[in-house]
Write an enzyme that holds these catalytic residues in place. Structure first.
Site, mmCIF file in Angstrom:
data_model
loop_
_atom_site.group_PDB
_atom_site.id
_atom_site.type_symbol
_atom_site.label_atom_id
_atom_site.label_comp_id
_atom_site.label_asym_id
_atom_site.label_seq_id
_atom_site.Cartn_x
_atom_site.Cartn_y
_atom_site.Cartn_z
ATOM 1 N N ASP A 162 0.834 -1.200 0.000
ATOM 2 C CA ASP A 162 0.000 0.000 0.000
ATOM 3 C C ASP A 162 0.869 1.250 0.000
ATOM 4 O O ASP A 162 2.098 1.161 0.128
ATOM 5 C CB ASP A 162 -0.982 -0.004 1.186
ATOM 6 C CG ASP A 162 -0.313 -0.310 2.521
ATOM 7 O OD1 ASP A 162 0.931 -0.301 2.596
ATOM 8 O OD2 ASP A 162 -1.033 -0.557 3.505
ATOM 9 N N ASN A 219 -8.025 -1.285 13.842
ATOM 10 C CA ASN A 219 -9.435 -1.464 13.482
ATOM 11 C C ASN A 219 -9.642 -2.727 12.655
ATOM 12 O O ASN A 219 -10.698 -2.911 12.056
ATOM 13 C CB ASN A 219 -9.934 -0.244 12.704
ATOM 14 C CG ASN A 219 -9.131 -0.015 11.429
ATOM 15 O OD1 ASN A 219 -8.240 -0.796 11.100
ATOM 16 N ND2 ASN A 219 -9.437 1.059 10.718
ATOM 17 N N HIS A 237 -7.803 -3.578 9.956
ATOM 18 C CA HIS A 237 -7.463 -3.479 8.539
ATOM 19 C C HIS A 237 -6.253 -4.344 8.202
ATOM 20 O O HIS A 237 -5.435 -4.664 9.059
ATOM 21 C CB HIS A 237 -7.267 -2.020 8.088
ATOM 22 C CG HIS A 237 -6.025 -1.324 8.530
ATOM 23 N ND1 HIS A 237 -5.970 0.044 8.727
ATOM 24 C CD2 HIS A 237 -4.774 -1.772 8.792
ATOM 25 C CE1 HIS A 237 -4.749 0.372 9.092
ATOM 26 N NE2 HIS A 237 -3.995 -0.697 9.143
ATOM 27 N N GLU A 268 -9.697 -0.963 4.875
ATOM 28 C CA GLU A 268 -10.351 -0.515 6.104
ATOM 29 C C GLU A 268 -11.678 -1.265 6.285
ATOM 30 O O GLU A 268 -12.155 -1.920 5.349
ATOM 31 C CB GLU A 268 -10.611 0.994 6.010
ATOM 32 C CG GLU A 268 -9.353 1.842 5.782
ATOM 33 C CD GLU A 268 -8.489 2.017 7.047
ATOM 34 O OE1 GLU A 268 -8.482 1.124 7.919
ATOM 35 O OE2 GLU A 268 -7.805 3.052 7.137
HETATM 36 C C1 GLP Z 1 -0.542 0.614 8.528
HETATM 37 C C2 GLP Z 1 -0.312 -0.169 7.212
HETATM 38 C C3 GLP Z 1 -0.486 -1.639 7.402
HETATM 39 C C4 GLP Z 1 0.056 -2.036 8.743
HETATM 40 C C5 GLP Z 1 -0.817 -1.464 9.831
HETATM 41 C C6 GLP Z 1 -0.303 -1.678 11.243
HETATM 42 O O1 GLP Z 1 -1.295 1.741 8.368
HETATM 43 N N1 GLP Z 1 -1.053 0.286 6.081
HETATM 44 O O2 GLP Z 1 0.119 -2.343 6.323
HETATM 45 O O3 GLP Z 1 0.086 -3.427 8.857
HETATM 46 O O4 GLP Z 1 -1.143 -0.133 9.578
HETATM 47 O O5 GLP Z 1 0.684 -0.771 11.610
HETATM 48 P P1 GLP Z 1 1.708 -1.033 12.787
HETATM 49 O O6 GLP Z 1 2.530 -2.202 12.352
HETATM 50 O O7 GLP Z 1 2.552 0.205 12.881
HETATM 51 O O8 GLP Z 1 0.914 -1.317 13.991
#
Ligand code: GLP
Length: 234
Positions: A67, A129, A131, A136
């Protein structure tokens, strides 16, 4: 889906790094899907260590980022392209033509993945959340690569990195749920108490768009690692 619960996140990071190295040594040309965020960073660090200590050659690895934020200049410090170059491609000596980044107006991303033979192993984290990538809540099982609006919690979680909520983008581009589920192996990590509540739902709720990570439970070759803090309490 029975998660592997580890006492320390390093155990999961080492296990996944070892699996990736074994794949690379066996096949040489391996296609890896890359997650960003705080979750996979230890895996990437361990891979960099193994490259040096065990002389692993990652030169034929090809990667696809999951992404990307929209509406940021391409040299912005917080782009995922820049982040993965710094934490993955540069330390592993993977050349830029093997590193694929998802970006605005990119129509052929799914085709590029197909042309590369599909993703062998997709690394994933999970948002607070539920995702996966930027799919989302509300994202369907059939969703594919597309532009999306970011959820308020996702923007909040990114605020520190952007120096405040006001500068966090509102939009992003992401592989879809269907795109992610096509990877041959899914390797998912979630660490820390802030993920405990959502992990309970990911594991126990009915599979559906309300918690997109529940769709992962439909995959044939999935490993989910949790540390004790992220694991649902019995
Ligand atoms: C981000 C990314 C995801 C990631 C998630 C968790 O926004 N788009 O690919 O897995 O949120 O983030 P973190 O690993 O910092 O908790």
């Amino acid at each position: 889906m029975t998660p592997i619960v580890v006492a320390r996140r390093e155990e999961a990071e080492i296990a996944l790094a070892r699996e990736i190295v074994a794949l690379v040594q066996e096949r040489h040309r391996v296609v890896i899907g890359l997650a960003t965020g705080s979750t996979p960073v230890g895996v990437y660090r361990e891979l960099a260590r193994l490259r040096v200590q065990e002389d692993v050659d990652f030169g034929a690895v090809e990667t696809f980022n999951l992404d990307e934020y929209l509406d940021l200049p391409s040299d912005h410090l917080q782009t995922f392209a820049r982040w993965t170059r710094e934490h993955f491609h540069a330390p592993l000596r993977i050349s830029s033509e093997r590193a694929h980044f998802i970006e605005a107006g990119i129509d052929g991303y799914e085709q590029l993945i197909q042309d590369a033979g599909g993703i062998d192993l997709q690394i994933l984290g999970i948002g607070r959340n539920g995702h996966i990538a930027f799919n989302e809540p509300g994202s369907t099982r059939e969703s594919r690569t597309r532009e999306v609006e970011l959820h308020p919690w996702t923007r909040e979680d990114a605020a520190a990195a952007f120096g405040g909520l006001a500068t966090v983008p509102h939009r992003a581009i992401t592989m879809g749920v269907a795109t992610i589920l096509e990877a041959r192996r899914l390797r998912v990590l979630a660490f820390g108490s802030r993920k405990a509540e959502i992990m309970k739902r990911v594991l126990e709720d009915a599979i559906g768009p309300e918690v997109p990570a529940t769709f992962l439970r439909e995959h044939r070759d999935l490993v989910l690692w949790l540390d004790r803090e992220a694991a649902p309490k019995a």
